[in-house]
Design an enzyme around this catalytic site. Structure first.
Site, short mmCIF file in Angstrom:
data_model
loop_
_atom_site.label_atom_id
_atom_site.label_comp_id
_atom_site.label_asym_id
_atom_site.label_seq_id
_atom_site.Cartn_x
_atom_site.Cartn_y
_atom_site.Cartn_z
N SER A 61 16.67 4.03 6.90
CA SER A 61 16.93 3.30 5.66
C SER A 61 17.96 4.03 4.80
O SER A 61 18.15 5.25 4.93
CB SER A 61 15.64 3.14 4.86
OG SER A 61 14.65 2.51 5.65
N1 SAM Z 1 11.08 5.24 8.09
C1 SAM Z 1 12.16 5.24 9.03
C2 SAM Z 1 13.09 6.40 8.85
O1 SAM Z 1 12.89 7.20 7.92
O2 SAM Z 1 14.03 6.54 9.65
C3 SAM Z 1 12.92 3.93 9.07
C4 SAM Z 1 12.10 2.86 9.63
S1 SAM Z 1 12.97 1.52 10.36
C5 SAM Z 1 13.66 0.73 8.96
C6 SAM Z 1 11.54 0.53 10.79
C7 SAM Z 1 10.75 1.08 11.95
O3 SAM Z 1 9.53 0.37 12.06
C8 SAM Z 1 11.45 0.93 13.30
O4 SAM Z 1 11.59 2.17 13.91
C9 SAM Z 1 10.51 0.01 14.08
O5 SAM Z 1 10.49 0.29 15.48
C10 SAM Z 1 9.18 0.29 13.43
N2 SAM Z 1 8.14 -0.73 13.60
C11 SAM Z 1 8.27 -2.07 13.60
N3 SAM Z 1 7.06 -2.63 13.79
C12 SAM Z 1 6.15 -1.63 13.90
C13 SAM Z 1 4.74 -1.58 14.10
N4 SAM Z 1 3.99 -2.67 14.23
N5 SAM Z 1 4.15 -0.37 14.15
C14 SAM Z 1 4.89 0.77 14.03
N6 SAM Z 1 6.22 0.78 13.85
C15 SAM Z 1 6.85 -0.40 13.78
#
Ligand code: SAM
Length: 227
Positions: A61
């Site tokens: 993000s």
């Molecule tokens: N917090 C992260 C960082 O600091 O880099 C950025 C997160 S990114 C915007 C969103 C993440 O959520 C992705 O890596 C995606 O694979 C994960 N995601 C999506 N659905 C999910 C789920 N049900 N459980 C766990 N992770 C999930």
């Protein structure tokens, strides 16, 4: 040195915009090297205030969004925090820095196994001292993470269609959940407080755009989670 200067400049910018408001969040941003959490070829963009691709269609993000969410979460030293969507591990590192001051802990769950591996590597290189305060889990975080519940704070870093019920259940009374809720293209950051008597209070923070939360309480992979 170059990155440290760029980091400091970005922190000053985020402070002057009123995005970083607390000393703890400022310290965390100065301490965690974002350049270690972005792909090698994008390191020179680490301190541009923008999301960056991290592979598997996912993103780290934008710094202002990490700051807004961290401030809204009001994580404190000693808190037990659940993060859903580990991604690069950067947000988890920011939170681990804060909670470690009081020997708290961050549990962070990611659905893409490869990203968890990379996030652990990023931590090991950038902030090995915070590994003791962080547990990485692979799985569907839309259901929360029952085994280590309850949590003082829960932060969801992917867009959900609704507030998943298990997350409310896994929050301590007096706890707070921060989660983007909306459709595929735009969401609102919701601040959900579980009061000591169990009552739920919801406040809308800022508009935002996140990649989708998939899984049981998120968007189904098949539905294209668009509308
Ligand atoms: N917090 C992260 C960082 O600091 O880099 C950025 C997160 S990114 C915007 C969103 C993440 O959520 C992705 O890596 C995606 O694979 C994960 N995601 C999506 N659905 C999910 C789920 N049900 N459980 C766990 N992770 C999930």
């Amino acid at each position: 040195m170059r990155f440290f200067e760029e980091r400091r400049r970005l922190v000053e910018e985020l402070k002057s915009e009123g995005v970083i408001r607390s000393k703890l969040v400022e310290e965390a941003f100065l301490h965690i090297p974002r350049e270690e959490f972005v792909p090698e070829h994008l390191r020179s963009y680490a301190y541009v205030d923008t999301p960056l691709p991290i592979g598997y269609g996912q993103t780290i993000s934008a710094p202002h969004m990490v700051a807004i969410m961290t401030e809204e979460l009001e994580a404190q030293p000693g808190d037990v925090v659940l993060e859903i969507g580990t991604g690069s591990g950067y947000q988890a590192a920011i939170l681990a820095y804060i909670v470690s001051k009081g020997h708290g802990h961050v549990y962070t769950i990611e659905i893409v196994k490869e990203l968890t591996k990379r996030a652990i590597n990023n931590f090991a290189k950038a902030v090995p001292e915070l590994l003791d305060y962080t547990t990485f889990v692979i799985g569907d975080g839309s259901k929360g993470l029952e085994i280590f519940a309850p949590y003082d704070k829960i932060i969801v870093t992917a867009a959900a269609p609704n507030i998943p019920e298990p997350l409310i259940k896994q929050l301590k009374p007096g706890g707070r959940l921060v989660i983007p809720v909306g459709n595929r293209w735009s969401q609102v950051l919701l601040i959900v407080d579980k009061r000591r008597d169990g009552a739920i209070r919801i406040r809308e923070s800022v508009p935002c755009v996140f990649v989708p939360l998939v899984g049981e309480y998120g968007w189904s992979k098949e539905s294209e989670y668009l509308y």
